[in-house]
Design a protein around this motif. Structure first.
Motif, PDB file in Angstrom:
ATOM      1  N   ASP A 264     -27.480  94.298 -23.060  1.00  0.00           N
ATOM      2  CA  ASP A 264     -27.847  94.155 -21.649  1.00  0.00           C
ATOM      3  C   ASP A 264     -29.063  93.240 -21.560  1.00  0.00           C
ATOM      4  O   ASP A 264     -29.449  92.608 -22.550  1.00  0.00           O
ATOM      5  CB  ASP A 264     -28.098  95.518 -20.989  1.00  0.00           C
ATOM      6  N   LYS A 265     -29.699  93.183 -20.394  1.00  0.00           N
ATOM      7  CA  LYS A 265     -30.797  92.237 -20.195  1.00  0.00           C
ATOM      8  C   LYS A 265     -32.029  92.571 -21.036  1.00  0.00           C
ATOM      9  O   LYS A 265     -32.891  91.720 -21.236  1.00  0.00           O
ATOM     10  CB  LYS A 265     -31.182  92.170 -18.721  1.00  0.00           C
ATOM     11  N   THR A 266     -32.114  93.802 -21.547  1.00  0.00           N
ATOM     12  CA  THR A 266     -33.274  94.155 -22.379  1.00  0.00           C
ATOM     13  C   THR A 266     -33.091  93.730 -23.832  1.00  0.00           C
ATOM     14  O   THR A 266     -34.065  93.573 -24.563  1.00  0.00           O
ATOM     15  CB  THR A 266     -33.547  95.670 -22.334  1.00  0.00           C
ATOM     16  N   THR A 267     -31.841  93.563 -24.257  1.00  0.00           N
ATOM     17  CA  THR A 267     -31.577  93.228 -25.659  1.00  0.00           C
ATOM     18  C   THR A 267     -30.957  91.849 -25.835  1.00  0.00           C
ATOM     19  O   THR A 267     -30.895  91.348 -26.952  1.00  0.00           O
ATOM     20  CB  THR A 267     -30.625  94.262 -26.290  1.00  0.00           C
ATOM     21  N   CYS A 268     -30.487  91.253 -24.751  1.00  0.00           N
ATOM     22  CA  CYS A 268     -29.708  90.016 -24.853  1.00  0.00           C
ATOM     23  C   CYS A 268     -30.261  88.924 -23.947  1.00  0.00           C
ATOM     24  O   CYS A 268     -31.047  89.183 -23.030  1.00  0.00           O
ATOM     25  CB  CYS A 268     -28.251  90.268 -24.471  1.00  0.00           C
ATOM     26  N   ASP A 269     -29.817  87.712 -24.223  1.00  0.00           N
ATOM     27  CA  ASP A 269     -30.061  86.554 -23.370  1.00  0.00           C
ATOM     28  C   ASP A 269     -28.730  85.928 -22.996  1.00  0.00           C
ATOM     29  O   ASP A 269     -27.782  85.947 -23.798  1.00  0.00           O
ATOM     30  CB  ASP A 269     -30.911  85.498 -24.086  1.00  0.00           C
ATOM     31  N   ALA A 270     -28.676  85.343 -21.809  1.00  0.00           N
ATOM     32  CA  ALA A 270     -27.480  84.606 -21.395  1.00  0.00           C
ATOM     33  C   ALA A 270     -27.670  83.139 -21.715  1.00  0.00           C
ATOM     34  O   ALA A 270     -28.692  82.563 -21.370  1.00  0.00           O
ATOM     35  CB  ALA A 270     -27.245  84.803 -19.900  1.00  0.00           C
ATOM     36  N   TRP A 271     -26.699  82.539 -22.413  1.00  0.00           N
ATOM     37  CA  TRP A 271     -26.775  81.091 -22.592  1.00  0.00           C
ATOM     38  C   TRP A 271     -26.099  80.373 -21.426  1.00  0.00           C
ATOM     39  O   TRP A 271     -26.261  79.178 -21.249  1.00  0.00           O
ATOM     40  CB  TRP A 271     -26.214  80.663 -23.935  1.00  0.00           C
ATOM     41  N   GLN A 272     -25.383  81.132 -20.605  1.00  0.00           N
ATOM     42  CA  GLN A 272     -24.907  80.634 -19.318  1.00  0.00           C
ATOM     43  C   GLN A 272     -24.891  81.805 -18.348  1.00  0.00           C
ATOM     44  O   GLN A 272     -24.652  82.941 -18.729  1.00  0.00           O
ATOM     45  CB  GLN A 272     -23.500  80.035 -19.415  1.00  0.00           C
ATOM     46  N   GLY A 273     -25.132  81.510 -17.068  1.00  0.00           N
ATOM     47  CA  GLY A 273     -25.033  82.538 -16.044  1.00  0.00           C
ATOM     48  C   GLY A 273     -26.236  83.464 -15.992  1.00  0.00           C
ATOM     49  O   GLY A 273     -27.300  83.171 -16.531  1.00  0.00           O
ATOM     50  N   ASP A 274     -26.034  84.610 -15.349  1.00  0.00           N
ATOM     51  CA  ASP A 274     -27.113  85.558 -15.071  1.00  0.00           C
ATOM     52  C   ASP A 274     -26.791  86.892 -15.729  1.00  0.00           C
ATOM     53  O   ASP A 274     -25.734  87.483 -15.491  1.00  0.00           O
ATOM     54  CB  ASP A 274     -27.234  85.728 -13.550  1.00  0.00           C
ATOM     55  N   ILE A 275     -27.722  87.374 -16.536  1.00  0.00           N
ATOM     56  CA  ILE A 275     -27.474  88.599 -17.306  1.00  0.00           C
ATOM     57  C   ILE A 275     -27.997  89.859 -16.615  1.00  0.00           C
ATOM     58  O   ILE A 275     -27.822  90.971 -17.121  1.00  0.00           O
ATOM     59  CB  ILE A 275     -28.115  88.466 -18.713  1.00  0.00           C
ATOM     60  N   ASP A 276     -28.626  89.733 -15.466  1.00  0.00           N
ATOM     61  CA  ASP A 276     -29.306  90.872 -14.844  1.00  0.00           C
ATOM     62  C   ASP A 276     -28.408  92.105 -14.714  1.00  0.00           C
ATOM     63  O   ASP A 276     -28.835  93.227 -14.932  1.00  0.00           O
ATOM     64  CB  ASP A 276     -29.846  90.481 -13.470  1.00  0.00           C
ATOM     65  N   LYS A 277     -27.145  91.909 -14.309  1.00  0.00           N
ATOM     66  CA  LYS A 277     -26.249  93.046 -14.098  1.00  0.00           C
ATOM     67  C   LYS A 277     -25.232  93.206 -15.211  1.00  0.00           C
ATOM     68  O   LYS A 277     -24.363  94.073 -15.152  1.00  0.00           O
ATOM     69  CB  LYS A 277     -25.535  92.883 -12.753  1.00  0.00           C
ATOM     70  N   ALA A 278     -25.302  92.359 -16.226  1.00  0.00           N
ATOM     71  CA  ALA A 278     -24.325  92.396 -17.312  1.00  0.00           C
ATOM     72  C   ALA A 278     -24.658  93.510 -18.292  1.00  0.00           C
ATOM     73  O   ALA A 278     -25.819  93.797 -18.570  1.00  0.00           O
ATOM     74  CB  ALA A 278     -24.297  91.051 -18.031  1.00  0.00           C
ATOM     75  N   LYS A 279     -23.599  94.124 -18.831  1.00  0.00           N
ATOM     76  CA  LYS A 279     -23.818  95.179 -19.820  1.00  0.00           C
ATOM     77  C   LYS A 279     -22.538  95.402 -20.611  1.00  0.00           C
ATOM     78  O   LYS A 279     -21.430  95.367 -20.065  1.00  0.00           O
ATOM     79  CB  LYS A 279     -24.240  96.487 -19.150  1.00  0.00           C
ATOM     80  N   ALA A 280     -22.704  95.635 -21.909  1.00  0.00           N
ATOM     81  CA  ALA A 280     -21.570  95.996 -22.767  1.00  0.00           C
ATOM     82  C   ALA A 280     -22.051  96.980 -23.819  1.00  0.00           C
ATOM     83  O   ALA A 280     -23.130  96.816 -24.388  1.00  0.00           O
ATOM     84  CB  ALA A 280     -20.974  94.754 -23.431  1.00  0.00           C
ATOM     85  N   GLU A 281     -21.260  98.013 -24.044  1.00  0.00           N
ATOM     86  CA  GLU A 281     -21.494  98.940 -25.154  1.00  0.00           C
ATOM     87  C   GLU A 281     -20.556  98.528 -26.276  1.00  0.00           C
ATOM     88  O   GLU A 281     -19.328  98.498 -26.086  1.00  0.00           O
ATOM     89  CB  GLU A 281     -21.224 100.382 -24.729  1.00  0.00           C
ATOM     90  N   ILE A 282     -21.105  98.183 -27.437  1.00  0.00           N
ATOM     91  CA  ILE A 282     -20.253  97.703 -28.530  1.00  0.00           C
ATOM     92  C   ILE A 282     -20.285  98.692 -29.700  1.00  0.00           C
ATOM     93  O   ILE A 282     -21.279  99.401 -29.915  1.00  0.00           O
ATOM     94  CB  ILE A 282     -20.655  96.296 -28.998  1.00  0.00           C
ATOM     95  N   TYR A 283     -19.190  98.711 -30.458  1.00  0.00           N
ATOM     96  CA  TYR A 283     -19.005  99.696 -31.520  1.00  0.00           C
ATOM     97  C   TYR A 283     -18.442  99.005 -32.766  1.00  0.00           C
ATOM     98  O   TYR A 283     -17.628  98.077 -32.661  1.00  0.00           O
ATOM     99  CB  TYR A 283     -18.029 100.785 -31.064  1.00  0.00           C
ATOM    100  N   PHE A 284     -18.870  99.485 -33.933  1.00  0.00           N
ATOM    101  CA  PHE A 284     -18.381  98.942 -35.202  1.00  0.00           C
ATOM    102  C   PHE A 284     -17.990 100.079 -36.142  1.00  0.00           C
ATOM    103  O   PHE A 284     -18.567 101.171 -36.114  1.00  0.00           O
ATOM    104  CB  PHE A 284     -19.458  98.104 -35.895  1.00  0.00           C
ATOM    105  N   ALA A 285     -17.021  99.777 -37.006  1.00  0.00           N
ATOM    106  CA  ALA A 285     -16.661 100.653 -38.126  1.00  0.00           C
ATOM    107  C   ALA A 285     -15.983  99.765 -39.174  1.00  0.00           C
ATOM    108  O   ALA A 285     -15.660  98.599 -38.908  1.00  0.00           O
ATOM    109  CB  ALA A 285     -15.735 101.777 -37.677  1.00  0.00           C
ATOM    110  N   TRP A 286     -15.799 100.321 -40.360  1.00  0.00           N
ATOM    111  CA  TRP A 286     -15.097  99.566 -41.408  1.00  0.00           C
ATOM    112  C   TRP A 286     -14.360 100.522 -42.322  1.00  0.00           C
ATOM    113  O   TRP A 286     -14.704 101.708 -42.436  1.00  0.00           O
ATOM    114  CB  TRP A 286     -16.059  98.708 -42.230  1.00  0.00           C
TER     115      TRP A 286
END
Length: 451
Positions: free
Chosen positions: A274-296
């Protein structure tokens, strides 16, 4: 009056005349421009010859030469630097560096760096002033807009190569007036060849500035001499305060079910974009958010994202993912790559709850049949959708000359990205990634496989 007296008076008059000419060099009150010796400490003498006032163009050309020499001699490469200007903070001030040994610069970062050294410090403190954002920045700073290509001057900030929406895709700084062939000298970091002045440019003595034709001219902006009195910090190390972001991942062992759902306990490795952990290289990140998950596991790498989006733009099955909402992932297995990009995948959701998987490089192709994948349908009134994939290690290892072994303790570089497209067009609401990352594998988030 006898001849002796007359001769004596004549000699005295000559002596006085001579001293009246040369004596001003010892007279602190004299307004003469004769130059006296400079003090040994380099400070200005009370009677030093006045120096012509340095113009802003002089300052910009001096700083441009310093910066372009520095990026060439220190092996900078072309890429999306995490900060503007693109100073190598790891060497300058390791305590303030947000990345180890970042040597990345681009066309906009170079111009920002030059302008910053000349006193324009009100630039972005995060991802940077991309070309089309820099246009507004120039306007906000009262730069003069130039629309006649034949009237350019040294120090002008030039914008070229408009995209389909009329936004400039490249910029540089002019270093001369136009020559008889209609060409200009320029300072430009828009490619590795330009940064290093390799083949493909008309560089003299292997350094900038160099000559290139100005194609697809749009406009230029010119700072004025009235801006010379801007105050700025004395040293580069004082100019920025960097955000502190934890960007190391642990990828825990697991065997999630690929069904377009993220069930409780299915993934142990979870991170928020989200805007606290990420930067937008295009557009506006203010309202953007994604929860991401990993496993192997022994079969492959699992990657899932729940993307907040009340107006998703899904593609159609059997079509390109292009201009559809996407989850992306760059991978550097073993953190062994020396290439300028990692193994890069794009996963586009379709309105049939499927995923179009595409590998961009290393024999890039659509690889949907190779990747196990699913997407959740977007339920009316909901605020998110899910993309979930399992990428076989065989699809990842293709970039390496030796086999990567997936086991507990193994290191892997990861670059999660999210693309959120606008409905009814090909422009983006937001394209974002973690603040300390970009597309070169050397800047991927370091991750460890755990079991």
């Amino acid at each position: 009056m006898n001849k002796f007296i007359k001769r004596t008076i004549l000699i005295m008059l000559v002596v006085v005349s001579v001293f009246s000419v040369i004596g001003c060099t010892t007279n602190p009150g004299s307004s003469s421009t004769n130059e006296s010796a400079a003090p040994a400490d380099g400070s200005a003498s009370a009677t030093a010859r006045p120096v012509a006032k340095e113009t802003l163009a002089d300052v910009l050309m001096r700083e441009a030469q310093i910066v372009t020499d520095f990026i060439r001699d220190n092996d900078f490469f072309y890429g999306d630097a995490s900060i503007n200007p693109a100073i190598n903070w790891a060497e300058l001030d390791p305590a303030k560096a947000i990345k180890k040994n970042e040597r990345i610069v681009s066309c906009d970062r170079l111009v920002g760096w030059i302008l910053y050294r000349a006193g324009f410090v009100n630039q972005s403190y995060t991802q940077g002033e991309t070309c089309y954002v820099f246009t507004k920045w120039c306007e906000d700073n009262k730069f003069i807009k130039i629309t006649d290509k034949t009237k350019l001057q040294p120090g002008d900030v030039l914008f070229v190569n408009p995209n389909s929406e009329g936004q400039p895709m490249h910029m540089f700084m002019t270093a001369s007036t136009m020559d008889s062939n209609g060409k200009y000298l320029r300072y430009d970091a828009g490619s590795d060849a330009r940064i290093q002045c390799k083949k493909g440019t008309e560089a003299k003595r292997g350094q900038q500035p160099f000559i290139e034709p100005i194609d697809n001219f749009m406009y230029a902006y010119r700072p004025t001499d009235a801006m010379l009195d801007i105050d700025y910090p004395d040293s580069d190390a004082e100019r920025y305060v960097f955000p502190t972001v934890d960007t190391s991942f642990e990828v825990a062992y697991g065997k999630p079910t690929i069904d377009g759902k993220i069930n409780d306990g299915e993934y142990k490795s979870h991170y928020t974009m989200d805007k606290t952990t990420c930067d937008a290289w295009q557009g506006d990140i203010d309202k953007a958010k994604a929860e991401i998950y990993f496993a192997w596991d022994e079969e492959g790498l699992y990657y899932a994202g729940e993307i907040s989006d009340s107006t998703p733009k899904f593609g159609k099955d059997r079509e390109s993912w292009s201009s559809s909402d996407c989850l992306q992932l760059g991978i550097d297995p073993g953190r062994l790559l020396t290439t300028s990009s990692g193994v890069f995948f794009t996963f586009g959701a379709t309105d049939e709850n499927n995923v179009i998987a595409h590998r961009a490089n290393f024999n890039g192709r659509v690889c949907s049949k190779k990747v196990t994948s699913a997407a959740s349908g977007h339920v009316k009134g909901s605020e998110s959708y899910i993309i979930e994939v399992m990428i076989p290690w065989s699809e990842i290892e293709t970039a390496l000359s030796k086999e990567f072994k997936a086991e507990s303790g193994a290191s892997i570089g990861l670059l999660p990205c999210v693309l959120d497209y606008k409905i009814g067009g090909s422009s983006l609401n937001a394209a974002y990634r973690f603040k300390t990352t970009d597309f070169n594998p050397r800047t991927y988030v370091p991750a460890t496989l755990t079991k």
